[in-house]
Design a protein around this motif. Structure first.
Motif, PDB file in Angstrom:
ATOM      1  N   PHE A  62       0.802  -1.214   0.000  1.00 49.04           N
ATOM      2  CA  PHE A  62       0.000   0.000   0.000  1.00 49.04           C
ATOM      3  C   PHE A  62       0.838   1.269   0.000  1.00 49.04           C
ATOM      4  CE2 PHE A  62      -3.221  -3.075   1.171  1.00 49.04           C
ATOM      5  CZ  PHE A  62      -4.339  -2.599   0.490  1.00 49.04           C
ATOM      6  N   SER A  63       2.149   1.156   0.191  1.00 49.39           N
ATOM      7  CA  SER A  63       3.011   2.335   0.087  1.00 49.39           C
ATOM      8  C   SER A  63       3.525   2.540  -1.338  1.00 49.39           C
ATOM      9  CB  SER A  63       4.192   2.214   1.049  1.00 49.39           C
ATOM     10  OG  SER A  63       4.985   1.093   0.730  1.00 49.39           O
ATOM     11  N   ASP A  64       3.153   1.631  -2.239  1.00 50.50           N
ATOM     12  CA  ASP A  64       3.539   1.734  -3.650  1.00 50.50           C
ATOM     13  C   ASP A  64       2.412   2.418  -4.422  1.00 50.50           C
ATOM     14  OD1 ASP A  64       4.156   1.430  -6.316  1.00 50.50           O
ATOM     15  OD2 ASP A  64       4.472  -0.732  -6.239  1.00 50.50           O
ATOM     16  N   PRO A  65       2.619   3.628  -4.924  1.00 41.75           N
ATOM     17  CA  PRO A  65       1.538   4.367  -5.592  1.00 41.75           C
ATOM     18  C   PRO A  65       0.987   3.654  -6.825  1.00 41.75           C
ATOM     19  CG  PRO A  65       3.648   5.438  -5.966  1.00 41.75           C
ATOM     20  CD  PRO A  65       3.884   4.392  -4.926  1.00 41.75           C
ATOM     21  N   LEU A  66       1.839   2.926  -7.544  1.00 41.36           N
ATOM     22  CA  LEU A  66       1.365   2.211  -8.735  1.00 41.36           C
ATOM     23  C   LEU A  66       0.459   1.054  -8.343  1.00 41.36           C
ATOM     24  CD1 LEU A  66       4.600   2.153 -10.952  1.00 41.36           C
ATOM     25  CD2 LEU A  66       2.612   3.672 -11.127  1.00 41.36           C
ATOM     26  N   ALA A  67       0.787   0.402  -7.230  1.00 41.32           N
ATOM     27  CA  ALA A  67      -0.048  -0.705  -6.755  1.00 41.32           C
ATOM     28  C   ALA A  67      -1.406  -0.192  -6.293  1.00 41.32           C
ATOM     29  CB  ALA A  67       0.666  -1.442  -5.622  1.00 41.32           C
ATOM     30  N   VAL A  68      -1.405   0.918  -5.563  1.00 45.86           N
ATOM     31  CA  VAL A  68      -2.659   1.491  -5.070  1.00 45.86           C
ATOM     32  C   VAL A  68      -3.528   1.970  -6.235  1.00 45.86           C
ATOM     33  CG1 VAL A  68      -3.671   3.339  -3.682  1.00 45.86           C
ATOM     34  CG2 VAL A  68      -1.652   2.121  -2.846  1.00 45.86           C
ATOM     35  N   LYS A  69      -2.897   2.577  -7.224  1.00 47.99           N
ATOM     36  CA  LYS A  69      -3.651   3.036  -8.395  1.00 47.99           C
ATOM     37  C   LYS A  69      -4.263   1.859  -9.148  1.00 47.99           C
ATOM     38  CE  LYS A  69      -1.633   4.959 -12.108  1.00 47.99           C
ATOM     39  NZ  LYS A  69      -1.063   5.986 -13.020  1.00 47.99           N
ATOM     40  N   ALA A  70      -3.502   0.768  -9.292  1.00 45.14           N
ATOM     41  CA  ALA A  70      -4.024  -0.426  -9.974  1.00 45.14           C
ATOM     42  C   ALA A  70      -5.181  -1.032  -9.182  1.00 45.14           C
ATOM     43  CB  ALA A  70      -2.909  -1.456 -10.167  1.00 45.14           C
ATOM     44  N   LEU A  71      -5.068  -1.030  -7.847  1.00 43.71           N
ATOM     45  CA  LEU A  71      -6.156  -1.548  -7.014  1.00 43.71           C
ATOM     46  C   LEU A  71      -7.409  -0.695  -7.184  1.00 43.71           C
ATOM     47  CD1 LEU A  71      -7.324  -3.372  -4.795  1.00 43.71           C
ATOM     48  CD2 LEU A  71      -6.289  -1.840  -3.099  1.00 43.71           C
ATOM     49  N   ASN A  72      -7.256   0.616  -7.176  1.00 40.47           N
ATOM     50  CA  ASN A  72      -8.406   1.503  -7.372  1.00 40.47           C
ATOM     51  C   ASN A  72      -9.095   1.250  -8.705  1.00 40.47           C
ATOM     52  OD1 ASN A  72      -8.086   2.740  -4.923  1.00 40.47           O
ATOM     53  ND2 ASN A  72      -7.756   4.789  -5.736  1.00 40.47           N
ATOM     54  N   ALA A  73      -8.292   1.123  -9.763  1.00 37.36           N
ATOM     55  CA  ALA A  73      -8.854   0.874 -11.093  1.00 37.36           C
ATOM     56  C   ALA A  73      -9.622  -0.442 -11.109  1.00 37.36           C
ATOM     57  CB  ALA A  73      -7.742   0.860 -12.138  1.00 37.36           C
ATOM     58  N   ALA A  74      -9.074  -1.449 -10.425  1.00 38.11           N
ATOM     59  CA  ALA A  74      -9.735  -2.756 -10.370  1.00 38.11           C
ATOM     60  C   ALA A  74     -11.046  -2.682  -9.589  1.00 38.11           C
ATOM     61  CB  ALA A  74      -8.795  -3.788  -9.744  1.00 38.11           C
ATOM     62  N   LEU A  75     -11.028  -1.984  -8.447  1.00 40.06           N
ATOM     63  CA  LEU A  75     -12.235  -1.852  -7.635  1.00 40.06           C
ATOM     64  C   LEU A  75     -13.330  -1.104  -8.386  1.00 40.06           C
ATOM     65  CD1 LEU A  75     -10.603  -0.924  -4.199  1.00 40.06           C
ATOM     66  CD2 LEU A  75     -11.820  -3.044  -4.724  1.00 40.06           C
ATOM     67  N   LEU A  76     -12.956  -0.009  -9.053  1.00 39.88           N
ATOM     68  CA  LEU A  76     -13.942   0.763  -9.808  1.00 39.88           C
ATOM     69  C   LEU A  76     -14.498  -0.033 -10.973  1.00 39.88           C
ATOM     70  CD1 LEU A  76     -12.155   4.230  -9.715  1.00 39.88           C
ATOM     71  CD2 LEU A  76     -14.373   3.691  -8.691  1.00 39.88           C
ATOM     72  N   ASN A  77     -13.668  -0.845 -11.589  1.00 37.81           N
ATOM     73  CA  ASN A  77     -14.102  -1.685 -12.710  1.00 37.81           C
ATOM     74  C   ASN A  77     -15.045  -2.777 -12.238  1.00 37.81           C
ATOM     75  OD1 ASN A  77     -14.337  -3.444 -14.891  1.00 37.81           O
ATOM     76  ND2 ASN A  77     -12.268  -3.024 -15.615  1.00 37.81           N
ATOM     77  N   ARG A  78     -14.597  -3.547 -11.242  1.00 40.51           N
ATOM     78  CA  ARG A  78     -15.363  -4.723 -10.809  1.00 40.51           C
ATOM     79  C   ARG A  78     -16.663  -4.359 -10.110  1.00 40.51           C
ATOM     80  NH1 ARG A  78     -15.993  -9.860  -9.544  1.00 40.51           N
ATOM     81  NH2 ARG A  78     -16.552 -10.473  -7.412  1.00 40.51           N
ATOM     82  N   HIS A  79     -16.612  -3.386  -9.198  1.00 35.32           N
ATOM     83  CA  HIS A  79     -17.774  -3.106  -8.353  1.00 35.32           C
ATOM     84  C   HIS A  79     -18.662  -1.966  -8.839  1.00 35.32           C
ATOM     85  CE1 HIS A  79     -16.498  -5.949  -5.302  1.00 35.32           C
ATOM     86  NE2 HIS A  79     -15.291  -5.407  -5.293  1.00 35.32           N
ATOM     87  N   TYR A  80     -18.113  -1.057  -9.670  1.00 33.02           N
ATOM     88  CA  TYR A  80     -18.871   0.138 -10.035  1.00 33.02           C
ATOM     89  C   TYR A  80     -18.962   0.369 -11.545  1.00 33.02           C
ATOM     90  CZ  TYR A  80     -18.094   0.786  -5.068  1.00 33.02           C
ATOM     91  OH  TYR A  80     -18.038   0.596  -3.701  1.00 33.02           O
TER      92      TYR A  80
END
Length: 310
Positions: A57-75
């Motif tokens: 979670f301290s890696d900005p690229l990892a957090v950004k990829a997680l956000n993109a995945a969450l927005l895609n899958r759930h919203y």
């Protein structure tokens, strides 16, 4: 049909994260399913110290990829992206804010109009409000680069074009003036104010967050050589003159001028010490109802202050 109604089964599941009962992230993250929705997340997913799948979670690229995945899958938001250095918000916490606003307004009320003050490059509050509840949303910002990025996200998601519009704030000394038009009415305004008073203060805050993340995972002190990349913010996203306290004071005073054009004015208040003086000011300005809404995310407690003159 709104996403929240399509996923009503989630309301019956036990709450683990302390989030709002309708929040889809109470059960944590299903990383295999998220990777399937957004393959770019895959390189960042690995077992943590407890043997559970997670990301750094301290890696900005990892957090950004997680956000993109969450927005895609759930919203159902595809191709979400932000420029380097832009604020990368935690989706579960931002969804909580929207769910609490739905409770404040009343779930049965149709045709909600929401104004997001400082929508940033991520546009996350209107994205969630549109996709969960079908609200009509306006996002404002003083940064042209941020608005251009959100415009691209909207263009890549046809369902957003009729419910999410953008407005440029040309005067950094104003918040509602120049944004709320004559004769226009909003049911609620939301805001995630800049909480630092300077770039130096923002850098210190970023280092502290990184070290807290590392400590919570039993790791050594985090590498803080480039903290702005880890908890970035395009200028006004993270800091402004006077910090959160002065911004909230300005927000409250200007809300009085638009008291008949917005039912509920609301804002996150990250510093608990700012709640009491802000409440006192809002009461003095003539608000007839003031509410402090606490939101729990694991061990962290945040708050939204809401007030109305109507």
């Amino acid at each position: 049909m709104s996403i929240s109604h399509r996923n009503n089964k989630s309301q019956a599941r036990p709450v683990r994260k302390g989030l709002h009962p309708r929040n889809l992230h109470n059960q944590g993250y299903d990383f295999p399913a998220l990777v399937k929705s957004h393959p770019a997340l895959a390189p960042h997913v690995k077992p943590n110290a407890h043997g559970d799948l997670s990301i750094e979670f301290s890696d900005p690229l990892a957090v950004k990829a997680l956000n993109a995945a969450l927005l895609n899958r759930h919203y159902n938001v595809v191709d979400w992206d932000i420029p380097e250095g832009a604020l990368c918000p935690p989706i579960p916490g931002r969804a909580d804010y929207i769910h609490h606003m739905a409770d404040l307004l009343g779930l049965e009320k149709p045709a909600i109009r929401m104004l997001d003050i400082g929508t940033g490059a991520n546009g996350v509050y209107p994205l969630l409000a549109c996709q969960i509840y079908g609200w009509q949303c306006v996002g404002s910002d003083i940064n042209t680069q941020s608005l251009a990025n959100v415009a691209t996200i909207i263009a890549n998601n046809p369902t957003l074009k009729d419910c999410f519009t953008l407005r440029m704030q040309h005067d950094k000394n104003h918040i509602f003036e120049g944004i709320i038009e004559a004769g226009e009415f909003f049911d609620v305004s939301v805001c995630n104010p800049p909480f630092h008073a300077s770039l130096e203060e923002a850098l210190k805050g970023s280092r502290l967050k990184l070290n807290n993340l590392a400590r919570s995972r039993g790791e050594q002190k985090a590498n803080t050589q480039s903290p702005t990349l880890n908890f970035g913010g395009l200028g006004a996203e993270l800091w402004c003159k006077g910090g959160e306290q002065l911004f909230l004071k300005k927000l409250a005073k200007e809300s009085q001028l638009y008291s008949t054009q917005c039912r509920w004015f609301t804002s996150l208040v990250s510093k608990a010490d700012n709640v009491k003086p802000l409440t006192k000011l809002i009461r003095k300005l003539g608000a007839v109802d003031i509410r402090e809404i606490e939101m729990t995310h694991g061990n962290k407690i945040t708050r939204v202050l809401a007030w109305t003159f109507i």
